[in-house]
Design a protein around this motif. Sequence first.
Motif, mmCIF file in Angstrom:
data_model
loop_
_atom_site.group_PDB
_atom_site.id
_atom_site.type_symbol
_atom_site.label_atom_id
_atom_site.label_comp_id
_atom_site.label_asym_id
_atom_site.label_seq_id
_atom_site.Cartn_x
_atom_site.Cartn_y
_atom_site.Cartn_z
ATOM 1 N N ALA A 48 0.827 -1.208 0.000
ATOM 2 C CA ALA A 48 0.000 0.000 0.000
ATOM 3 C C ALA A 48 0.859 1.254 0.000
ATOM 4 O O ALA A 48 0.567 2.232 -0.701
ATOM 5 C CB ALA A 48 -0.920 -0.010 1.226
ATOM 6 N N LEU A 49 1.943 1.217 0.769
ATOM 7 C CA LEU A 49 2.840 2.368 0.827
ATOM 8 C C LEU A 49 3.521 2.601 -0.517
ATOM 9 O O LEU A 49 3.609 3.740 -1.006
ATOM 10 C CB LEU A 49 3.877 2.140 1.926
ATOM 11 C CG LEU A 49 4.679 3.338 2.418
ATOM 12 C CD1 LEU A 49 3.757 4.420 2.927
ATOM 13 C CD2 LEU A 49 5.639 2.890 3.516
ATOM 14 N N ALA A 50 4.001 1.518 -1.146
ATOM 15 C CA ALA A 50 4.661 1.648 -2.452
ATOM 16 C C ALA A 50 3.683 2.158 -3.510
ATOM 17 O O ALA A 50 4.039 3.016 -4.339
ATOM 18 C CB ALA A 50 5.241 0.296 -2.862
ATOM 19 N N ALA A 51 2.440 1.648 -3.485
ATOM 20 C CA ALA A 51 1.452 2.107 -4.461
ATOM 21 C C ALA A 51 1.112 3.572 -4.246
ATOM 22 O O ALA A 51 0.923 4.337 -5.205
ATOM 23 C CB ALA A 51 0.196 1.246 -4.354
ATOM 24 N N ALA A 52 1.033 3.997 -2.978
ATOM 25 C CA ALA A 52 0.744 5.406 -2.689
ATOM 26 C C ALA A 52 1.878 6.308 -3.180
ATOM 27 O O ALA A 52 1.632 7.402 -3.704
ATOM 28 C CB ALA A 52 0.518 5.593 -1.191
ATOM 29 N N PHE A 53 3.122 5.856 -3.012
ATOM 30 C CA PHE A 53 4.260 6.620 -3.542
ATOM 31 C C PHE A 53 4.191 6.702 -5.069
ATOM 32 O O PHE A 53 4.410 7.757 -5.665
ATOM 33 C CB PHE A 53 5.574 5.972 -3.116
ATOM 34 C CG PHE A 53 5.940 6.223 -1.685
ATOM 35 C CD1 PHE A 53 5.540 7.383 -1.036
ATOM 36 C CD2 PHE A 53 6.699 5.302 -0.973
ATOM 37 C CE1 PHE A 53 5.882 7.617 0.294
ATOM 38 C CE2 PHE A 53 7.044 5.534 0.342
ATOM 39 C CZ PHE A 53 6.636 6.693 0.986
ATOM 40 N N TRP A 54 3.888 5.569 -5.685
ATOM 41 C CA TRP A 54 3.858 5.523 -7.152
ATOM 42 C C TRP A 54 2.749 6.413 -7.708
ATOM 43 O O TRP A 54 2.914 7.082 -8.719
ATOM 44 C CB TRP A 54 3.668 4.080 -7.606
ATOM 45 C CG TRP A 54 3.658 3.919 -9.096
ATOM 46 C CD1 TRP A 54 4.703 4.076 -9.962
ATOM 47 C CD2 TRP A 54 2.524 3.579 -9.902
ATOM 48 N NE1 TRP A 54 4.309 3.855 -11.250
ATOM 49 C CE2 TRP A 54 2.972 3.539 -11.246
ATOM 50 C CE3 TRP A 54 1.188 3.292 -9.630
ATOM 51 C CZ2 TRP A 54 2.121 3.229 -12.300
ATOM 52 C CZ3 TRP A 54 0.344 2.979 -10.678
ATOM 53 C CH2 TRP A 54 0.806 2.958 -12.004
ATOM 54 N N LEU A 55 1.596 6.427 -7.014
ATOM 55 C CA LEU A 55 0.466 7.267 -7.437
ATOM 56 C C LEU A 55 0.623 8.721 -6.984
ATOM 57 O O LEU A 55 -0.219 9.558 -7.326
ATOM 58 C CB LEU A 55 -0.839 6.703 -6.879
ATOM 59 C CG LEU A 55 -1.270 5.337 -7.420
ATOM 60 C CD1 LEU A 55 -2.458 4.797 -6.628
ATOM 61 C CD2 LEU A 55 -1.609 5.419 -8.899
ATOM 62 N N GLN A 56 1.681 8.992 -6.205
ATOM 63 C CA GLN A 56 1.962 10.334 -5.705
ATOM 64 C C GLN A 56 0.776 10.901 -4.909
ATOM 65 O O GLN A 56 0.381 12.057 -5.064
ATOM 66 C CB GLN A 56 2.339 11.282 -6.854
ATOM 67 C CG GLN A 56 3.580 10.860 -7.602
ATOM 68 C CD GLN A 56 3.986 11.839 -8.698
ATOM 69 O OE1 GLN A 56 3.321 12.847 -8.921
ATOM 70 N NE2 GLN A 56 5.085 11.555 -9.370
ATOM 71 N N LEU A 57 0.214 10.043 -4.049
ATOM 72 C CA LEU A 57 -0.885 10.482 -3.198
ATOM 73 C C LEU A 57 -0.348 11.276 -2.013
ATOM 74 O O LEU A 57 0.744 11.001 -1.505
ATOM 75 C CB LEU A 57 -1.675 9.276 -2.686
ATOM 76 C CG LEU A 57 -2.377 8.415 -3.742
ATOM 77 C CD1 LEU A 57 -3.042 7.225 -3.067
ATOM 78 C CD2 LEU A 57 -3.406 9.235 -4.511
ATOM 79 N N ASP A 58 -1.117 12.265 -1.594
ATOM 80 C CA ASP A 58 -0.754 13.008 -0.391
ATOM 81 C C ASP A 58 -0.888 12.091 0.827
ATOM 82 O O ASP A 58 -1.786 11.258 0.905
ATOM 83 C CB ASP A 58 -1.672 14.219 -0.217
ATOM 84 C CG ASP A 58 -1.479 15.239 -1.332
ATOM 85 O OD1 ASP A 58 -0.385 15.243 -1.938
ATOM 86 O OD2 ASP A 58 -2.423 16.003 -1.611
#
Length: 679
Positions: A48-58
């Motif tokens: 989840a953390l890697a996907a959030a980084f990849w999607l550039q989520l706040d």
Amino acid sequence: MAEASVAAGKNQPAAPLTDRLVGFLDAWVPKPAAWAYALRIWIAMMLALAAAFWLQLDSASSAATCVAILAQPKRGQALSKAVYRLLGTLIGAAVSIVFMAAFGQDRVLLLVSFTVWMGLCVFTAQYLQDTRAYGAMLSGYTVAIIALGQIDEPQGTFDAAVSRVAVIVLGILVITFINDALASPSTWRALLPQLGKAWDDTRAYARETLDKGDLGASRTAALIRTIAPMRADANAIAGELDDGPWRAAGARSCIAALYVLAAAIRAVAAAAACLRMRSPAVEEALRICSRVADDPDPETLERDDERLRDLVDAAIRDGNRPLDEVVVLQRALDVVCAATFAQDGMRAVADGHRPLRDANLPTHRDFPVALRGALRVAIGFAVTAATFVALGLPQASFALVQVAATAALSSVTPDPKKFANGVVIGMSLAATFAGIARFAFLDGVQGFPMLAIVMAPVIFLGCFLSLNQKTFGIGFILIVFFPVLLGPSNPQSYDAQTFLLNGFLVVAAAIILSIVVRVLLPVTPAQQRVYALESAQRALADALVGEGGDATTRTSLNADRLFQFAGYSSGSGAVRRASLSHAFALARLEAAAARAHAELRRLWPVESLRGAIQRARAGLACGDDRALETGARDLIRAASRQDRTVRLSTARAASDLVTAARTIARHRQFLRRLDVALF
């Protein structure tokens, strides 16, 4: 030989030491299932953390936090919690936008509106159960995360709401995928042996009751404590499989049937003890109950059901049988019916077929307790907000979010004080481990693999602690707030001053919660007993005048109230037994009155029975035990000339009238103090 004996004596102390060491390791070293659970949660959080980084989520760490909150050992539990987490987040996001649009220019009104909303959500959560209560509570503190987080920049509220919903959806998708991919244990597979054990315990209770007579309130309360906790897993099954709703319905039907079986077998023993001579019909009914206690097959239960209906019908057709004999026969029929539903429910959980029924398992809640919980959270947050604003603390909004979240979480726990202790310890550990991870191990590193490795030990420790009932609160807070305080970002920040202030604020929030739950509107076990008895008193008053509701639902609700009441009991053994005995008497009288009124309503169209029905209703309304027995006799005599359907309904009504009469006669002094009727 002597040398051998001396050698054996020297080696003898080694065995106890080894046993103690093995026992210590067995108690404290996590089992393989715990390691597998922790591994799933760590992988899900990192994904989840890697996907959030990849999607550039706040606020990418919120995705990992979402996974931590949804961390459950079983798949159905996680899915159920995920559904209500999404609903709660959507509601909270919408309310945040509305509040900010209305009060964005006035911080005082914004804080007041949030405080009121938070109190309403917590109050609503008190009347819900399991993950639905969590969803209601979450919709409250989501407003704190979104609106209070943007209190200095109101124009960013909509973007913050969208970002919040995005990270929650991402976390839900990841935990669902990982649970499926790594074969997370199914809830129904874990629940099935628990239902089997409860079925065995109930049958053992039935055998003991038939042999020794009524076992008393304490023994019955112990059986209810075995059955009641399964309700949460029963509701969580529905989302696991295509036939999950039927499996869930089967589990609920089985649980409700076990409640009924325990109550019915007590009634059989009590009525049989009142008979001076046992007729052949009574002896046969008792033998059938004994067969139920021996776990008969469905075909045998079906034959016994039909035979008991014939015996009940013959007793009513006779018109002159002793009332206690009618009670024994009818309650024996209830035992067989309950056993049928219980076995069918267990089979439905196992194979997914549509069960014979779907029973409702309501939760008992006391209004004063719910109101106090809501006021405690609202007042505690309001005082904290006023203090932080007056002191002008930097990052006060961050601290307020933590106060709101922890206070809301404590409101839906069985013991807020114990949870608050866990929050203090868990927050302290989370702040300490986050500081060590950020400034000792990472120390300027920007690579994701190193971040995942550093986070692994803390996540594993939190998972292990959360699997132990005594340390659940500590473990839950640790895995939820460790990512929050570590604050993984791209690039990673290493601002020590900001970190120390955040760590101080979350620990301060935990201490504030610990003080609030102890000082502000606490609810003692004695008060909880009083509230529960007052609730039972009101329910009894309604039941006596025909407003008791569905009988099966009332039985389950009473069982939940008794389950909670048994946990409130304190004092000497004699006092606890007396309190439980009175609580069971209220539940028995209420259930009997509710069932009797329901059957009397069905019989009302039969004109020849109306006189007896009116006398029975009058006896219930005024709590006259003699009038109830007379009404039961008149009803049986009047129905003896009717058809079989009417006679069977009459047997149910008469047995409940007699049960109500005997309960009133036995507990008359206690019932008079309740001022419900003219006992």
